[in-house]
Design an enzyme around this catalytic site. Structure first.
Site, PDB file in Angstrom:
ATOM      1  N   PRO A   1     -31.413 -44.314  -3.761  1.00 29.69           N
ATOM      2  CA  PRO A   1     -31.095 -45.717  -4.026  1.00 29.69           C
ATOM      3  C   PRO A   1     -30.749 -46.568  -2.817  1.00 29.69           C
ATOM      4  O   PRO A   1     -29.619 -46.958  -2.627  1.00 29.69           O
ATOM      5  CB  PRO A   1     -29.925 -45.643  -5.005  1.00 29.69           C
ATOM      6  CG  PRO A   1     -29.288 -44.335  -4.757  1.00 29.69           C
ATOM      7  CD  PRO A   1     -30.310 -43.439  -4.143  1.00 29.69           C
ATOM      8  N   GLU A   2     -31.730 -46.900  -1.985  1.00 31.25           N
ATOM      9  CA  GLU A   2     -31.553 -48.047  -1.098  1.00 31.25           C
ATOM     10  C   GLU A   2     -32.297 -49.183  -1.795  1.00 31.25           C
ATOM     11  O   GLU A   2     -32.760 -49.022  -2.934  1.00 31.25           O
ATOM     12  CB  GLU A   2     -32.079 -47.733   0.312  1.00 31.25           C
ATOM     13  CG  GLU A   2     -31.273 -46.574   0.940  1.00 31.25           C
ATOM     14  CD  GLU A   2     -31.468 -46.362   2.432  1.00 31.25           C
ATOM     15  OE1 GLU A   2     -31.774 -47.338   3.142  1.00 31.25           O
ATOM     16  OE2 GLU A   2     -31.297 -45.225   2.897  1.00 31.25           O
TER      17      GLU A   2
ATOM     18  N   LYS B   1     -28.805 -53.975  -3.436  1.00 30.61           N
ATOM     19  CA  LYS B   1     -28.741 -52.765  -4.247  1.00 30.61           C
ATOM     20  C   LYS B   1     -28.231 -53.066  -5.654  1.00 30.61           C
ATOM     21  O   LYS B   1     -27.829 -52.147  -6.379  1.00 30.61           O
ATOM     22  CB  LYS B   1     -27.860 -51.730  -3.539  1.00 30.61           C
ATOM     23  CG  LYS B   1     -28.435 -51.307  -2.191  1.00 30.61           C
ATOM     24  CD  LYS B   1     -27.448 -50.541  -1.330  1.00 30.61           C
ATOM     25  CE  LYS B   1     -28.060 -50.272   0.055  1.00 30.61           C
ATOM     26  NZ  LYS B   1     -27.051 -49.735   0.993  1.00 30.61           N
TER      27      LYS B   1
ATOM     28  N   ARG C   1     -21.493 -62.470  -1.958  1.00 28.51           N
ATOM     29  CA  ARG C   1     -21.099 -61.498  -0.930  1.00 28.51           C
ATOM     30  C   ARG C   1     -22.300 -60.842  -0.260  1.00 28.51           C
ATOM     31  O   ARG C   1     -22.134 -60.054   0.659  1.00 28.51           O
ATOM     32  CB  ARG C   1     -20.257 -60.377  -1.563  1.00 28.51           C
ATOM     33  CG  ARG C   1     -18.858 -60.776  -1.964  1.00 28.51           C
ATOM     34  CD  ARG C   1     -17.985 -59.534  -2.121  1.00 28.51           C
ATOM     35  NE  ARG C   1     -18.518 -58.597  -3.103  1.00 28.51           N
ATOM     36  CZ  ARG C   1     -18.047 -58.486  -4.347  1.00 28.51           C
ATOM     37  NH1 ARG C   1     -17.057 -59.232  -4.752  1.00 28.51           N
ATOM     38  NH2 ARG C   1     -18.588 -57.611  -5.177  1.00 28.51           N
TER      39      ARG C   1
ATOM     40  N   ARG D   1     -20.509 -42.961   8.123  1.00 28.06           N
ATOM     41  CA  ARG D   1     -21.730 -42.277   7.680  1.00 28.06           C
ATOM     42  C   ARG D   1     -22.377 -41.658   8.908  1.00 28.06           C
ATOM     43  O   ARG D   1     -22.174 -42.123  10.026  1.00 28.06           O
ATOM     44  CB  ARG D   1     -22.710 -43.278   7.041  1.00 28.06           C
ATOM     45  CG  ARG D   1     -22.092 -44.271   6.078  1.00 28.06           C
ATOM     46  CD  ARG D   1     -21.724 -43.655   4.754  1.00 28.06           C
ATOM     47  NE  ARG D   1     -22.868 -43.072   4.092  1.00 28.06           N
ATOM     48  CZ  ARG D   1     -23.736 -43.754   3.349  1.00 28.06           C
ATOM     49  NH1 ARG D   1     -23.596 -45.042   3.189  1.00 28.06           N
ATOM     50  NH2 ARG D   1     -24.735 -43.134   2.770  1.00 28.06           N
TER      51      ARG D   1
ATOM     52  N   ASN E   1     -28.411 -45.869   4.612  1.00 25.63           N
ATOM     53  CA  ASN E   1     -28.264 -45.030   5.794  1.00 25.63           C
ATOM     54  C   ASN E   1     -29.597 -44.550   6.378  1.00 25.63           C
ATOM     55  O   ASN E   1     -29.716 -44.408   7.585  1.00 25.63           O
ATOM     56  CB  ASN E   1     -27.374 -43.825   5.488  1.00 25.63           C
ATOM     57  CG  ASN E   1     -26.746 -43.260   6.744  1.00 25.63           C
ATOM     58  OD1 ASN E   1     -26.543 -43.978   7.721  1.00 25.63           O
ATOM     59  ND2 ASN E   1     -26.456 -41.976   6.727  1.00 25.63           N
TER      60      ASN E   1
END
Length: 271
Positions: A2-3, A52, A126, A260, A167
């Site tokens: 899930p990116e 996302k 945001r 990360r 990531n």
DNA sequence: GCCGGATGGTAAG
DNA sequence: TTACCCTCCGGCG
């Protein structure tokens, strides 16, 4: 995976499969029982993806917000007949939507909730520009980078700077533009930023279409086509600690950036 | 078959 | 900063 590409892909598939159709909704796990009851019998009007986040709009006026987080998964099961028994669900299935020819199941999401327009606006406010959206403004990302002293490797994970990158993409993007992840975001040159934005667009779009993250040029891994590359050959640096850089053979380094794992080639990405 | 780790983000402390 | 969510997958035996 899930990116942002996964989320836009889900939006496209769910829109095509469910838009305009009344659905039955329930929550086998029970944690979304009230929300599912509100959606039961409603018709899906549209699905929107931003970064996302997913927003499902319903004929009742409700908006369903879904964020998969790290663990969330959708599962769809085709049905031959409307009176066919429903497929079994895992105990963690938060939401189940049943149309005549399809069952959509959602398990393990970070968020699955009904939002009013104020909450929805707060979420969207945001988020930085999303390269997969037609309304994305790269200048907003450029301006955000100019304001930050944090490393560029950290800025790419900040969803208020740019949304949809995770990531894998952050590591691979910095590799392909040849930028060391520890460099302050505000010191990125304009031509480096342009390369970053266009590679981001290209990577995310390819990921949305294929459903997987493949960032290598196939010739760099001795393949003719990017299709059907095995898992170990899809990336330049991500999860390749100590292995030789695909272009210069220097061992790939790994250290933590923004909590990360960051991966980079110290030669192809000079400080 | 079991175990550890991860593509992510929030909320508590 | 830490705990949590509680998925799937790959590595190991």
């Amino acid at each position: 995976m899930p990116e942002g590409h996964t989320i836009h892909r889900a939006a496209r598939l769910h829109r095509r499969a469910l838009r305009g159709r009344p659905v039955r909704a329930d929550s086998p796990q029970g944690r979304f029982a009230a929300g599912a009851a509100a959606l039961d019998g409603c018709t899906l009007l549209d699905v929107e993806a931003h970064g996302k986040h997913l927003f499902y709009r319903w004929s009742s006026g409700d908006t369903l917000h879904v964020h998969l987080g790290l663990f969330g998964k959708f599962r769809t099961v085709a049905r031959q007949h409307p009176d066919e028994p429903l497929p079994p669900t895992t105990p963690g299935t938060r939401l189940r939507l049943v149309a005549d020819d399809l069952v959509l199941q959602l398990a393990g999401p970070t968020d699955c909730s009904l939002m009013d327009p104020v909450e929805e606006d707060r979420v969207k406010a945001r988020l930085g520009p999303d390269p997969l959206r037609s309304d994305a403004d790269p200048e907003a990302m450029w301006a955000a980078l100019r304001r930050r002293r944090i490393p560029i490797g950290a800025a790419l994970l900040d969803q208020s700077v740019v949304s949809g990158i995770g990531n894998v993409y952050r590591c691979e993007l910095l590799y392909v533009i040849g930028a060391w992840p520890g460099r302050p975001a505000r010191e990125l040159e304009r031509d480096e930023f342009d390369a970053l934005w266009s590679a981001g667009e290209r990577f995310l779009r390819a990921g949305e279409r294929s459903g997987r993250i493949i960032t290598v040029d196939p010739t760099d891994v001795g393949a003719r086509s990017a299709a059907r590359l095995p898992a170990g050959k899809r990336h330049y640096v991500y999860r390749r600690t100590g292995l030789p850089c695909r272009r210069c053979a220097t061992p790939v380094e790994r250290w933590e950036v923004a909590a990360r794992w960051m991966y980079a080639c110290p030669v192809c990405q000079p400080r």
